[in-house]
Design a protein around this motif. Structure first.
Motif, PDB file in Angstrom:
ATOM      1  N   VAL A   1      30.746  47.567  53.420  1.00  0.00           N
ATOM      2  CA  VAL A   1      30.257  48.022  52.127  1.00  0.00           C
ATOM      3  C   VAL A   1      28.841  48.257  52.244  1.00  0.00           C
ATOM      4  N   TYR A   2      28.028  47.600  53.116  1.00  0.00           N
ATOM      5  CA  TYR A   2      26.498  48.032  53.595  1.00  0.00           C
ATOM      6  C   TYR A   2      26.630  49.542  53.804  1.00  0.00           C
ATOM      7  N   LEU A   3      27.676  49.934  54.585  1.00  0.00           N
ATOM      8  CA  LEU A   3      27.626  51.345  55.228  1.00  0.00           C
ATOM      9  C   LEU A   3      27.812  52.485  54.141  1.00  0.00           C
ATOM     10  N   PHE A   4      28.669  52.204  53.086  1.00  0.00           N
ATOM     11  CA  PHE A   4      29.013  53.139  52.225  1.00  0.00           C
ATOM     12  C   PHE A   4      28.008  53.044  50.800  1.00  0.00           C
ATOM     13  N   TRP A   5      27.329  51.767  50.513  1.00  0.00           N
ATOM     14  CA  TRP A   5      26.658  51.357  49.276  1.00  0.00           C
ATOM     15  C   TRP A   5      25.718  52.754  48.988  1.00  0.00           C
ATOM     16  N   ILE A   6      24.610  52.910  49.696  1.00  0.00           N
ATOM     17  CA  ILE A   6      23.608  53.839  49.456  1.00  0.00           C
ATOM     18  C   ILE A   6      24.290  55.120  49.591  1.00  0.00           C
ATOM     19  N   PRO A   7      24.777  55.474  50.753  1.00  0.00           N
ATOM     20  CA  PRO A   7      25.168  57.000  50.598  1.00  0.00           C
ATOM     21  C   PRO A   7      26.213  57.607  49.406  1.00  0.00           C
TER      22      PRO A   7
ATOM     23  N   LEU B   1      25.869  60.297  46.187  1.00  0.00           N
ATOM     24  CA  LEU B   1      26.963  61.301  45.736  1.00  0.00           C
ATOM     25  C   LEU B   1      27.567  61.220  44.358  1.00  0.00           C
ATOM     26  N   THR B   2      27.057  59.881  43.774  1.00  0.00           N
ATOM     27  CA  THR B   2      27.765  59.681  42.549  1.00  0.00           C
ATOM     28  C   THR B   2      27.177  60.442  41.523  1.00  0.00           C
ATOM     29  N   PRO B   3      28.011  61.290  40.787  1.00  0.00           N
ATOM     30  CA  PRO B   3      27.328  62.524  39.796  1.00  0.00           C
ATOM     31  C   PRO B   3      26.688  61.958  38.573  1.00  0.00           C
TER      32      PRO B   3
ATOM     33  N   ALA C   1      44.276  42.898  36.878  1.00  0.00           N
ATOM     34  CA  ALA C   1      42.820  42.151  36.876  1.00  0.00           C
ATOM     35  C   ALA C   1      42.259  42.612  38.300  1.00  0.00           C
ATOM     36  N   LEU C   2      42.747  42.924  39.149  1.00  0.00           N
ATOM     37  CA  LEU C   2      41.922  43.615  40.289  1.00  0.00           C
ATOM     38  C   LEU C   2      41.336  44.864  39.845  1.00  0.00           C
ATOM     39  N   PHE C   3      41.634  45.610  39.082  1.00  0.00           N
ATOM     40  CA  PHE C   3      40.974  46.939  38.764  1.00  0.00           C
ATOM     41  C   PHE C   3      40.235  46.589  37.630  1.00  0.00           C
ATOM     42  N   LEU C   4      40.511  45.943  36.620  1.00  0.00           N
ATOM     43  CA  LEU C   4      39.736  45.392  35.364  1.00  0.00           C
ATOM     44  C   LEU C   4      38.547  44.703  36.147  1.00  0.00           C
ATOM     45  N   GLY C   5      38.738  43.638  37.018  1.00  0.00           N
ATOM     46  CA  GLY C   5      37.320  42.862  37.391  1.00  0.00           C
ATOM     47  C   GLY C   5      36.615  43.776  38.322  1.00  0.00           C
ATOM     48  N   SER C   6      36.979  44.855  39.016  1.00  0.00           N
ATOM     49  CA  SER C   6      36.385  45.809  39.956  1.00  0.00           C
ATOM     50  C   SER C   6      35.373  46.689  38.824  1.00  0.00           C
ATOM     51  N   ALA C   7      36.101  46.788  37.602  1.00  0.00           N
ATOM     52  CA  ALA C   7      35.452  47.699  36.604  1.00  0.00           C
ATOM     53  C   ALA C   7      34.292  47.172  36.028  1.00  0.00           C
ATOM     54  N   CYS C   8      34.521  45.976  35.709  1.00  0.00           N
ATOM     55  CA  CYS C   8      33.137  45.034  35.197  1.00  0.00           C
ATOM     56  C   CYS C   8      32.320  45.034  36.142  1.00  0.00           C
TER      57      CYS C   8
ATOM     58  N   GLU D   1      24.781  51.068  40.715  1.00  0.00           N
ATOM     59  CA  GLU D   1      25.466  52.093  41.935  1.00  0.00           C
ATOM     60  C   GLU D   1      26.880  51.644  41.414  1.00  0.00           C
ATOM     61  N   TRP D   2      27.136  52.050  40.137  1.00  0.00           N
ATOM     62  CA  TRP D   2      28.568  51.711  39.770  1.00  0.00           C
ATOM     63  C   TRP D   2      29.745  52.141  40.681  1.00  0.00           C
ATOM     64  N   LEU D   3      29.775  53.328  41.231  1.00  0.00           N
ATOM     65  CA  LEU D   3      30.766  53.734  41.951  1.00  0.00           C
ATOM     66  C   LEU D   3      30.925  52.900  43.191  1.00  0.00           C
ATOM     67  N   SER D   4      29.847  52.802  43.781  1.00  0.00           N
ATOM     68  CA  SER D   4      29.690  51.760  45.099  1.00  0.00           C
ATOM     69  C   SER D   4      30.095  50.326  44.625  1.00  0.00           C
ATOM     70  N   ALA D   5      29.929  50.007  43.602  1.00  0.00           N
ATOM     71  CA  ALA D   5      30.246  48.426  43.022  1.00  0.00           C
ATOM     72  C   ALA D   5      31.587  48.531  42.761  1.00  0.00           C
ATOM     73  N   PHE D   6      32.252  49.690  42.096  1.00  0.00           N
ATOM     74  CA  PHE D   6      33.666  49.546  42.073  1.00  0.00           C
ATOM     75  C   PHE D   6      34.538  49.380  43.219  1.00  0.00           C
TER      76      PHE D   6
END
Length: 231
Positions: A84-90, A94-96, A169-176, A183-188
């Motif tokens: 997660v650390y490796l992709f969070w900022i990169p 790239l998030t539009p 719940a997995l996808f709803l929880g990740s969306a919330c 950094e919503w895409l990284s957080a998802f």
């Protein structure tokens, strides 16, 4: 008055939902308030936030029992945390687009705290909040509470095993979880990985370790690069 013996057990446990909600609720309120005060007041407001949320975690401490030590979960947790650390900022770069809410303080301690002692004390408190307090609080709320609540949709969520959440719940929880971070895409993606780690290891301690490692590495990276926009 004592509860009736016929009262459903879930009804007796329902007040415990506050134990899962209050610390995170206070954290969110303080975070919103941080964005309204001048930068010079940020260290004070952040300090009060850390103390308040820490006290809340101690008072509403029933969910801490959800953390069960499992030695075999350590290596998978470290692997997920590092990934997660490796992709969070990169990935965020790239998030539009970014949502207008949930922006970070971007507080520069070298600019607003020129005295080394004050700055170092603030950084110690900042890293405590980032690496210890926030992971403990967020894993209780996002993984232990919300995933099970989305699965059962009622107060019976405590009867569900921690790893027993549904794919919905997995996808709803990740969306919330994503909506709560700039950094919503990284957080998802992060939310998905932490939740799947919980399902795989069957212990909340695994995503806690992963979360702590991710935040520690991100904090050290930000401190090294002075990229305060992710602070």
């Amino acid at each position: 008055m004592s509860p009736s013996p016929n009262t459903p057990p879930s009804r007796l446990r329902n007040p415990l939902m506050l134990d899962y909600i209050v610390p995170t609720g206070l954290f969110i309120l303080f975070t919103v308030f941080e964005g309204l005060v001048p930068k010079t007041n940020y260290p004070l407001v952040y300090s009060v936030k850390v103390i308040t949320v820490t006290v809340a975690l101690c008072i509403f401490r029933a969910p801490l029992k959800d953390y069960q030590w499992q030695p075999t979960a350590v290596l998978p947790a470290l692997g997920v945390g590092f990934a997660v650390y490796l992709f969070w900022i990169p990935l965020d770069k790239l998030t539009p687009f970014h949502f207008p809410f949930g922006q970070r303080s971007a507080f520069d301690p070298y600019l607003f705290l020129p005295k080394p002692l004050e700055r170092n004390l603030f950084l110690l408190l900042r890293f405590y909040g980032l690496v210890i307090m926030v992971p403990i609080m967020e894993e209780i709320f996002w993984r232990s509470f919300l995933l099970r609540l989305f699965t059962t949709s009622n107060e019976d969520f405590l009867q569900l095993p921690l790893e027993g959440f549904s794919n919905t719940a997995l996808f709803l929880g990740s969306a919330c979880f994503a909506l709560a971070h700039p950094e919503w895409l990284s957080a998802f993606l992060c939310g998905l990985l932490y939740a799947l780690l919980l399902r795989y290891t069957r212990t909340l301690t695994a995503p806690l370790i992963a979360h702590m490692l991710t935040n520690l590495l991100l904090g050290l990276s930000i401190l090294y690069t002075h990229n305060w926009s992710y602070w």
